[in-house]
Scaffold this motif. Structure first.
Motif, mmCIF file in Angstrom:
data_model
loop_
_atom_site.group_PDB
_atom_site.id
_atom_site.type_symbol
_atom_site.label_atom_id
_atom_site.label_comp_id
_atom_site.label_asym_id
_atom_site.label_seq_id
_atom_site.Cartn_x
_atom_site.Cartn_y
_atom_site.Cartn_z
ATOM 1 N N PHE A 11 0.962 -1.122 0.020
ATOM 2 C CA PHE A 11 -0.168 -0.028 0.072
ATOM 3 C C PHE A 11 0.932 1.196 -0.049
ATOM 4 O O PHE A 11 1.990 1.331 0.501
ATOM 5 N N PRO A 12 0.312 2.447 -0.563
ATOM 6 C CA PRO A 12 1.152 3.631 -0.749
ATOM 7 C C PRO A 12 1.461 4.193 0.792
ATOM 8 O O PRO A 12 0.575 4.102 1.439
ATOM 9 N N PRO A 13 2.572 4.831 0.710
ATOM 10 C CA PRO A 13 2.807 5.371 2.141
ATOM 11 C C PRO A 13 2.317 6.840 2.382
ATOM 12 O O PRO A 13 2.196 7.615 1.257
ATOM 13 N N GLN A 14 1.955 7.188 3.208
ATOM 14 C CA GLN A 14 1.538 8.386 3.501
ATOM 15 C C GLN A 14 2.282 9.368 4.704
ATOM 16 O O GLN A 14 1.991 10.509 4.872
ATOM 17 N N THR A 15 3.331 8.705 4.973
ATOM 18 C CA THR A 15 4.594 9.398 5.819
ATOM 19 C C THR A 15 5.822 9.048 5.354
ATOM 20 O O THR A 15 5.956 7.979 4.718
ATOM 21 N N LEU A 16 6.666 9.889 5.955
ATOM 22 C CA LEU A 16 8.046 9.644 5.756
ATOM 23 C C LEU A 16 8.498 8.274 6.191
ATOM 24 O O LEU A 16 9.119 7.469 5.415
ATOM 25 N N ASP A 17 8.137 7.836 7.403
ATOM 26 C CA ASP A 17 8.495 6.416 7.950
ATOM 27 C C ASP A 17 7.945 5.511 7.190
ATOM 28 O O ASP A 17 8.264 4.436 6.857
ATOM 29 N N ALA A 18 6.535 5.693 6.852
ATOM 30 C CA ALA A 18 5.841 4.596 5.955
ATOM 31 C C ALA A 18 6.463 4.405 4.377
ATOM 32 O O ALA A 18 6.663 3.420 4.003
ATOM 33 N N SER A 19 7.122 5.694 4.106
ATOM 34 C CA SER A 19 7.664 5.461 2.713
ATOM 35 C C SER A 19 9.181 4.470 2.791
ATOM 36 O O SER A 19 9.253 3.476 2.195
ATOM 37 N N PHE A 20 9.963 4.749 3.969
ATOM 38 C CA PHE A 20 11.165 3.746 4.297
ATOM 39 C C PHE A 20 10.416 2.419 4.394
ATOM 40 O O PHE A 20 11.158 1.486 3.779
ATOM 41 N N ARG A 21 9.340 2.163 5.007
ATOM 42 C CA ARG A 21 8.787 0.758 5.139
ATOM 43 C C ARG A 21 8.539 0.310 3.741
ATOM 44 O O ARG A 21 8.716 -0.738 3.455
ATOM 45 N N ASP A 257 -0.746 -20.485 -7.913
ATOM 46 C CA ASP A 257 -0.644 -18.959 -7.605
ATOM 47 C C ASP A 257 -1.000 -18.578 -6.332
ATOM 48 O O ASP A 257 -2.016 -18.924 -5.815
ATOM 49 N N LEU A 258 -0.272 -17.761 -5.525
ATOM 50 C CA LEU A 258 -0.488 -17.391 -4.018
ATOM 51 C C LEU A 258 -0.117 -16.023 -4.073
ATOM 52 O O LEU A 258 0.817 -15.259 -4.705
ATOM 53 N N HIS A 259 -1.143 -14.982 -3.508
ATOM 54 C CA HIS A 259 -0.905 -13.826 -3.529
ATOM 55 C C HIS A 259 -0.840 -13.082 -2.057
ATOM 56 O O HIS A 259 -1.988 -13.352 -1.412
ATOM 57 N N PHE A 260 0.119 -12.625 -1.570
ATOM 58 C CA PHE A 260 0.461 -12.244 -0.194
ATOM 59 C C PHE A 260 -0.049 -10.760 0.042
ATOM 60 O O PHE A 260 0.652 -9.915 -0.565
ATOM 61 N N TYR A 261 -0.743 -10.564 1.015
ATOM 62 C CA TYR A 261 -1.309 -9.377 1.603
ATOM 63 C C TYR A 261 0.014 -8.839 2.512
ATOM 64 O O TYR A 261 -0.039 -9.220 3.681
ATOM 65 N N THR A 262 1.239 -8.079 2.136
ATOM 66 C CA THR A 262 2.046 -7.916 2.839
ATOM 67 C C THR A 262 2.190 -7.087 4.063
ATOM 68 O O THR A 262 2.807 -6.983 5.130
ATOM 69 N N LEU A 263 0.735 -5.889 3.905
ATOM 70 C CA LEU A 263 0.855 -4.993 4.844
ATOM 71 C C LEU A 263 2.164 -4.062 4.836
ATOM 72 O O LEU A 263 2.304 -3.272 6.079
ATOM 73 N N ASN A 264 2.758 -4.186 3.912
ATOM 74 C CA ASN A 264 4.379 -3.439 4.045
ATOM 75 C C ASN A 264 5.161 -3.694 5.210
ATOM 76 O O ASN A 264 6.021 -3.026 5.739
ATOM 77 N N ARG A 265 5.171 -5.021 5.646
ATOM 78 C CA ARG A 265 5.913 -5.794 6.633
ATOM 79 C C ARG A 265 6.428 -6.873 5.984
ATOM 80 O O ARG A 265 5.864 -7.965 6.034
ATOM 81 N N PRO A 266 7.431 -6.916 5.344
ATOM 82 C CA PRO A 266 8.180 -8.024 4.415
ATOM 83 C C PRO A 266 8.615 -9.292 5.008
ATOM 84 O O PRO A 266 8.328 -10.260 4.509
ATOM 85 N N HIS A 267 8.969 -9.118 6.295
ATOM 86 C CA HIS A 267 9.889 -10.539 6.597
ATOM 87 C C HIS A 267 9.049 -11.850 7.101
ATOM 88 O O HIS A 267 9.423 -12.674 6.728
ATOM 89 N N LEU A 268 7.718 -11.509 7.395
ATOM 90 C CA LEU A 268 7.014 -12.786 7.835
ATOM 91 C C LEU A 268 6.615 -13.154 6.291
ATOM 92 O O LEU A 268 6.727 -14.564 6.315
ATOM 93 N N THR A 269 6.371 -12.552 5.522
ATOM 94 C CA THR A 269 5.910 -13.041 4.108
ATOM 95 C C THR A 269 7.097 -13.645 3.363
ATOM 96 O O THR A 269 7.046 -14.806 2.853
ATOM 97 N N ARG A 270 8.273 -13.007 3.525
ATOM 98 C CA ARG A 270 9.386 -13.617 3.166
ATOM 99 C C ARG A 270 9.968 -15.087 3.907
ATOM 100 O O ARG A 270 10.217 -15.914 3.015
#
Length: 288
Positions: A11-21, A257-270
């Motif tokens: 999902f697109p970031p709305q803050t600077l911290d979210a951009s880094f994430r 095929d599998l589609h992962f909802y990452t919530l912009n938190r990558p490590h669990l999906t990885r």
């Protein structure tokens, strides 16, 4: 058993911290070579420009096939098609076409008086441009606005017939839920690929609220297991095991095929992908 094709939602970031994430998420997951990634679109079009910027940046900088979400909410037909044109001009060839959630503070979707009244109308218009491969959403359990599952399946068929080439499901917690839905779709004459959506549980409290809001059933055994895991500090370990087992059950049932909802938190999906045997490609030249 062959490794599945995978895809990720950001999902697109709305803050600077979210951009880094977001950029950390893309950098972490891009080496897994997803067949595509998608970028969401905020309720009421609240992230319209942010979504566009994220889509074009990810495509340009990471070489990934990016599908942009596009909805009908709070926009005229011309405004919505203008957005689609800007994607086409930027080289985006895939769109996830959705009705969209009701704007914040409202309970139900209401079409703009000059806008698309439904996802089917949006899909027909986008298909008419000839510019995009179209993916759509699907609910393996009854959509909150659907009368029953039969209505749910019938509406998905209308979307496929309108020009969509595949569907991505809302998340679910048991493989049998997906298999029942897949069988019902096949019986209704739907032959387009239906990709199961997987939600790695970053926070059980958050996942539970999300499930209740979108009509996803919560098995008692799962609620009990996460309640105990949270208490004992094992929530992430359980989340990895549960999602990996769900994916494995789906693959054994013929899913490709599998589609992962990452919530912009990558490590669990990885970690789930690693457990499924999906690992970054390593060039022999790089290790020589």
């Amino acid at each position: 058993m062959a490794a599945p094709r995978i895809s990720f939602e950001f999902f697109p970031p709305q803050t600077l911290d979210a951009s880094f994430r977001l950029w950390e998420t893309v950098q972490t997951l891009a080496p897994l070579k997803p067949s595509f990634v998608s970028v969401t679109y905020g309720a009421g079009g609240t992230t319209r420009k942010l979504t566009h910027d994220a889509v074009t940046t990810i495509g340009a900088n990471f070489g990934l096939n990016v599908a942009a979400h596009l909805t009908c909410v709070e926009a005229t037909r011309d405004e919505t098609l203008d957005i689609a044109r800007t994607y086409a001009e930027a080289g985006v060839t895939e769109i996830v076409a959705l009705r969209g959630d009701a704007p914040k503070g409202t309970e139900r979707f209401t079409a703009h008086e000059d806008g698309f009244a439904s996802s089917v109308e949006l899909i027909e218009a986008l298909a008419g441009t000839g510019n995009f491969t179209l993916r759509v959403g699907a609910y393996p359990e009854a959509h909150p606005d659907a009368a029953d599952m039969a209505a749910n399946v019938a509406w998905l068929k209308r979307k496929i017939d309108a020009g969509a080439s595949s569907a991505i499901t809302q998340f679910f917690f048991e493989a049998e839920t997906f298999f029942r839905f897949r069988d019902a779709c096949a019986a209704a004459g739907i032959d387009a690929p239906i990709i199961p959506g997987i939600l790695p549980v970053i926070s059980w409290a958050g996942a539970r609220r999300f499930a209740e809001r979108c009509g996803t059933s919560i098995p008692q055994w799962l609620d009990d297991a996460f309640t105990a895991a949270v208490r004992d500090g094992r929530e992430e370990l359980l989340a990895t095991a549960v999602a990996t087992e769900l994916c494995d059950d789906l693959l054994r049932g013929g899913v490709e095929d599998l589609h992962f909802y990452t919530l912009n938190r990558p490590h669990l999906t990885r970690d789930i992908c690693f457990a499924l045997g999906i690992v970054p490609e390593v060039s022999l030249q790089n290790v020589a």
